[in-house]
Write a protein that holds these residues in place. Structure first.
Motif, PDB file in Angstrom:
ATOM      1  N   THR A   1       0.842  -1.196   0.000  1.00  0.00           N
ATOM      2  CA  THR A   1       0.000   0.000   0.000  1.00  0.00           C
ATOM      3  C   THR A   1       0.875   1.243   0.000  1.00  0.00           C
ATOM      4  O   THR A   1       2.071   1.174   0.299  1.00  0.00           O
ATOM      5  CB  THR A   1      -0.908   0.098   1.234  1.00  0.00           C
TER       6      THR A   1
ATOM      7  N   THR B   1      -3.303   5.228   3.894  1.00  0.00           N
ATOM      8  CA  THR B   1      -4.112   4.079   4.293  1.00  0.00           C
ATOM      9  C   THR B   1      -4.602   4.241   5.714  1.00  0.00           C
ATOM     10  O   THR B   1      -3.799   4.424   6.625  1.00  0.00           O
ATOM     11  CB  THR B   1      -3.272   2.786   4.183  1.00  0.00           C
TER      12      THR B   1
ATOM     13  N   THR C   1      -6.169   7.251  10.919  1.00  0.00           N
ATOM     14  CA  THR C   1      -6.046   7.639   9.517  1.00  0.00           C
ATOM     15  C   THR C   1      -4.576   7.867   9.172  1.00  0.00           C
ATOM     16  O   THR C   1      -3.709   7.902  10.049  1.00  0.00           O
ATOM     17  CB  THR C   1      -6.824   8.925   9.248  1.00  0.00           C
TER      18      THR C   1
ATOM     19  N   TRP D   1      -7.771  -0.035   5.146  1.00  0.00           N
ATOM     20  CA  TRP D   1      -8.722   0.431   4.135  1.00  0.00           C
ATOM     21  C   TRP D   1      -7.900   1.169   3.077  1.00  0.00           C
ATOM     22  O   TRP D   1      -7.323   2.235   3.371  1.00  0.00           O
ATOM     23  CB  TRP D   1      -9.739   1.383   4.753  1.00  0.00           C
ATOM     24  N   TYR D   2      -7.844   0.612   1.874  1.00  0.00           N
ATOM     25  CA  TYR D   2      -6.968   1.173   0.854  1.00  0.00           C
ATOM     26  C   TYR D   2      -7.584   0.989  -0.514  1.00  0.00           C
ATOM     27  O   TYR D   2      -8.006  -0.121  -0.857  1.00  0.00           O
ATOM     28  CB  TYR D   2      -5.588   0.510   0.915  1.00  0.00           C
ATOM     29  N   ALA D   3      -7.653   2.056  -1.271  1.00  0.00           N
ATOM     30  CA  ALA D   3      -8.143   2.029  -2.653  1.00  0.00           C
ATOM     31  C   ALA D   3      -9.512   1.362  -2.764  1.00  0.00           C
ATOM     32  O   ALA D   3      -9.773   0.620  -3.707  1.00  0.00           O
ATOM     33  CB  ALA D   3      -7.123   1.316  -3.546  1.00  0.00           C
ATOM     34  N   GLY D   4     -10.360   1.622  -1.775  1.00  0.00           N
ATOM     35  CA  GLY D   4     -11.715   1.100  -1.834  1.00  0.00           C
ATOM     36  C   GLY D   4     -11.902  -0.311  -1.342  1.00  0.00           C
ATOM     37  O   GLY D   4     -13.010  -0.864  -1.407  1.00  0.00           O
ATOM     38  N   TYR D   5     -10.854  -0.890  -0.851  1.00  0.00           N
ATOM     39  CA  TYR D   5     -10.944  -2.257  -0.362  1.00  0.00           C
ATOM     40  C   TYR D   5     -10.530  -2.339   1.100  1.00  0.00           C
ATOM     41  O   TYR D   5      -9.771  -1.508   1.604  1.00  0.00           O
ATOM     42  CB  TYR D   5     -10.043  -3.186  -1.189  1.00  0.00           C
ATOM     43  N   LEU D   6     -11.045  -3.381   1.766  1.00  0.00           N
ATOM     44  CA  LEU D   6     -10.709  -3.658   3.153  1.00  0.00           C
ATOM     45  C   LEU D   6      -9.855  -4.918   3.200  1.00  0.00           C
ATOM     46  O   LEU D   6     -10.216  -5.946   2.622  1.00  0.00           O
ATOM     47  CB  LEU D   6     -11.981  -3.869   3.978  1.00  0.00           C
TER      48      LEU D   6
END
Length: 115
Positions: free
Chosen positions: A27, A32, A52, A98-103
């Motif tokens: 990531t 992230t 955050t 939580w990164y680029a819309g994914y968990l």
């Protein structure tokens, strides 16, 4: 491929402290949001704390004052400092990202607090 590797779990007596670490790869870590969740015996998975990329933190109300989440963006690592541990803190602790819309979630590390 985002990978999260937790470490630092173990057995501790009630009233003691333990620090967990989660090393992230794959990531842009500073972008992230990271967090810790836990799942105790017979319980659903529950939020422990989040942080955050800018360092803003959030905690489960019941854990405020005892648990502290922090991160070191240079080391791509998030930490969870747990103090005044109680038997009910016994759980598998999971790191999440939580990164680029994914968990994403790590495999978990066991924390056992003996009373």
């Amino acid at each position: 491929q985002v990978q999260l590797v937790e470490s630092g779990g173990g057995l501790v007596q009630a009233g003691g402290s333990l620090s967990l670490s989660c090393a992230a790869s794959g990531t842009i870590f500073g972008a992230t949001t990271m967090g810790w969740y836990r799942q105790g015996p017979g319980n659903e998975r529950e939020l422990v704390a989040t942080i955050t990329g800018g360092g803003s933190t959030g905690y489960a109300d019941s854990l405020k004052g005892r648990f502290t989440i922090s991160r070191d963006n240079a080391k791509n690592t998030v930490y969870l400092q747990m103090n005044s541990l109680k038997a009910e803190d016994t759980a598998v602790y999971y790191c999440r990202a939580w990164y680029a819309g994914y968990l994403y979630s790590g495999q978990g590390t066991q924390v056992t607090v003996s009373s």
